[in-house]
Design a protein around this motif. Structure first.
Motif, PDB file in Angstrom:
ATOM      1  N   ILE A 139     -16.456  45.285  25.264  1.00 18.41           N
ATOM      2  CA  ILE A 139     -16.871  44.627  24.021  1.00 18.41           C
ATOM      3  C   ILE A 139     -17.947  43.575  24.231  1.00 18.41           C
ATOM      4  O   ILE A 139     -18.586  43.148  23.256  1.00 18.41           O
ATOM      5  N   TYR A 140     -18.143  43.114  25.473  1.00 17.62           N
ATOM      6  CA  TYR A 140     -19.089  42.020  25.691  1.00 17.62           C
ATOM      7  C   TYR A 140     -20.517  42.461  25.375  1.00 17.62           C
ATOM      8  O   TYR A 140     -20.866  43.628  25.458  1.00 17.62           O
ATOM      9  N   LYS A 160     -16.190  42.188  34.417  1.00 19.44           N
ATOM     10  CA  LYS A 160     -16.864  41.198  33.587  1.00 19.44           C
ATOM     11  C   LYS A 160     -16.063  39.916  33.418  1.00 19.44           C
ATOM     12  O   LYS A 160     -16.632  38.828  33.296  1.00 19.44           O
ATOM     13  N   ARG A 161     -14.757  39.988  33.414  1.00 24.55           N
ATOM     14  CA  ARG A 161     -13.956  38.780  33.215  1.00 24.55           C
ATOM     15  C   ARG A 161     -14.093  37.787  34.367  1.00 24.55           C
ATOM     16  O   ARG A 161     -13.739  36.622  34.231  1.00 24.55           O
ATOM     17  N   ILE A 162     -14.594  38.231  35.510  1.00 24.59           N
ATOM     18  CA  ILE A 162     -14.734  37.330  36.659  1.00 24.59           C
ATOM     19  C   ILE A 162     -16.147  37.301  37.223  1.00 24.59           C
ATOM     20  O   ILE A 162     -16.447  36.483  38.093  1.00 24.59           O
ATOM     21  N   HIS A 192     -16.751  31.051  27.396  1.00 22.27           N
ATOM     22  CA  HIS A 192     -15.563  31.871  27.136  1.00 22.27           C
ATOM     23  C   HIS A 192     -14.378  31.421  27.985  1.00 22.27           C
ATOM     24  O   HIS A 192     -13.217  31.531  27.547  1.00 22.27           O
ATOM     25  N   LYS A 193     -14.658  30.897  29.169  1.00 22.48           N
ATOM     26  CA  LYS A 193     -13.575  30.334  29.987  1.00 22.48           C
ATOM     27  C   LYS A 193     -13.026  29.069  29.330  1.00 22.48           C
ATOM     28  O   LYS A 193     -11.801  28.872  29.264  1.00 22.48           O
ATOM     29  N   GLY A 226      -8.862  34.053  39.962  1.00 25.09           N
ATOM     30  CA  GLY A 226      -8.365  33.003  39.089  1.00 25.09           C
ATOM     31  C   GLY A 226      -8.180  33.399  37.646  1.00 25.09           C
ATOM     32  O   GLY A 226      -7.927  32.541  36.781  1.00 25.09           O
ATOM     33  N   PHE A 227      -8.291  34.698  37.338  1.00 24.21           N
ATOM     34  CA  PHE A 227      -8.060  35.174  35.971  1.00 24.21           C
ATOM     35  C   PHE A 227      -6.558  35.177  35.705  1.00 24.21           C
ATOM     36  O   PHE A 227      -5.779  35.707  36.492  1.00 24.21           O
ATOM     37  N   LYS A 228      -6.127  34.569  34.583  1.00 26.44           N
ATOM     38  CA  LYS A 228      -4.701  34.394  34.306  1.00 26.44           C
ATOM     39  C   LYS A 228      -4.354  34.888  32.910  1.00 26.44           C
ATOM     40  O   LYS A 228      -4.218  34.115  31.967  1.00 26.44           O
TER      41      LYS A 228
END
Length: 409
Positions: A103-104, A130-132, A179-180, A207-209
């Motif tokens: 979606i980004y 993408k999240r990291i 976004h973080k 570190g994604f939680k």
């Protein structure tokens, strides 16, 4: 059940789009409905909901004015049009659950709070990093890169990770920090799905939680992949011709082969072709053939008639469909021991695992399979049997529906 099915594209542009469309078809086959939401594009499949799709944007189509650049930046950070259109679509269709893919940028996470206002759960399948990673593939300048670990996204600017552009890399960096800070994914997504254990573990390591993280491997529709266990004297690499795929290492391995009668067919297009052809000319390699872009039945026939396929990647492949397609057609795979690929191969049973970036090891694995080609039909049957047991639409449906029900109940 009615599923809001969200992806950056509604046409077919890559493997993640295939996963998106295949899952939508499986939902329909089981009596469910899906409501698509995406960015408009010329190759979209028809949809009664296409009026709700957001306007098209091309991020890298030449020099842009300052105003156009600002509009693109705002779209990446928080796309108001996507928020408003998905709100109208949901008000009309009233889905029970939302399932997101990529979606980004084309859509942006502005849609997440909008979906949540309707009180429905959100499932998000991850197809990349993408999240990291600001540029989504954990690679910079054709090498694996983990400089952004523990939210050091400024490294994307220092390295100019986005196509060497300082401006684009800065935008990706700012996007990640905003976004973080908002925790917009963590607050709104109920379950993240990873196709591989590697991707899940790497995300957690960085570190994604998330609230909940599950592993559900991709599937393919086996009816479209008839196996064949007899073969000609060639093997195949198919995919994009880019450096991180380990193609120059493969060329060097070809120069070291003992099996001089074995041919390699390179299928695909990309910026590496000219360099690979020059290397082959320099080394006098006449056993490497460049076939260009192939698709559909033509590609399948080339793979089906091969001895085996090879994926010598040197970056963190997630769960490539090319491996699943090879196994489904009864072809053993030589795959690098990197990323999610070792999870897809049983070494010595339905393929071999090789050392990434090591031409001597890769040449040894190629020679081994060719010298023992009498075993390839047995390995191919093991590959197909594994696909029929573990990678079917029914298996995937059962796993994902269990996740849906856990949220809806």
């Amino acid at each position: 059940m009615k599923v809001l099915s969200v992806n950056q594209f509604y046409g077919l542009n890559g493997g993640s789009d295939r996963c998106f469309h295949d899952w939508n078809r499986v939902l329909v086959e089981h009596g469910h409905k899906f409501v698509p939401f995406a960015m408009r594009a010329d190759n979209d499949f028809p949809s009664e909901y296409s009026d709700f799709f957001v306007s098209n944007v091309k991020f890298f189509d030449g020099k842009k004015s300052l105003w156009d650049s600002l509009k693109i930046a705002s779209r990446i950070l928080y796309f108001v049009e996507a928020r408003d259109k998905i709100t109208k679509l949901m008000g009309l269709t009233k889905p029970d659950i939302a399932h997101l893919h990529i979606i980004y940028h084309q859509l942006s996470p502005s849609i997440l709070p909008a979906i949540k206002r309707f009180g429905i759960p959100i499932v998000h399948t991850l197809h990349d990093y993408k999240r990291i990673c600001p540029t989504y593939h954990l690679a910079a300048h054709d090498q694996v890169c983990e400089r952004c670990k523990k939210h050091k996204y400024y490294q994307a600017v220092l390295q100019r990770c986005n196509r060497g552009s300082l401006t684009a890399s800065l935008l990706n960096c700012v996007e990640m920090y905003i976004h973080k800070w908002l925790r917009i994914y963590e607050k709104n997504v109920d379950i993240f799905i990873s196709p591989s254990h590697f991707l899940k573990n790497k995300m957690l390591e960085f570190g994604f939680k998330p609230k909940r993280f599950e592993v559900v491997p991709n599937f393919i529709v086996l009816d479209g992949y008839e196996p064949k266990y007899e073969a000609d004297d060639y093997f195949v690499h198919f995919g994009r011709l880019v450096r991180v795929k380990g193609l120059m290492t493969l060329m060097e391995a070809m120069s070291r082969l003992k099996s001089k009668n074995l041919q390699l067919y390179i299928i695909g297009r990309g910026y590496m072709r000219s360099e690979m052809e020059a290397y082959c000319s320099q080394k006098g390699l006449d056993n490497v053939k460049f076939l260009g872009w192939k698709s559909g039945d033509e590609l399948k026939e080339l793979v089906r008639n091969s001895l085996f396929t090879i994926m010598p990647s040197e970056w963190y492949e997630n769960y490539p469909l090319s491996v699943l397609e090879s196994l489904a057609m009864g072809k053993p795979v030589i795959a690098s021991n990197i990323g999610g690929m070792p999870e897809m191969i049983i070494d010595g049973v339905d393929g071999l695992v090789c050392k990434p970036g090591d031409p001597e090891d890769i040449a040894e694995k190629i020679d081994h399979l060719f010298a023992n080609r009498h075993r390839l039909p047995e390995m191919g049957r093991a590959a197909r049997l594994k696909m029929e047991k573990e990678y079917t639409p029914e298996k995937y449906y059962s796993r994902v529906m269990e996740l849906y029900q856990s949220l809806l109940s």
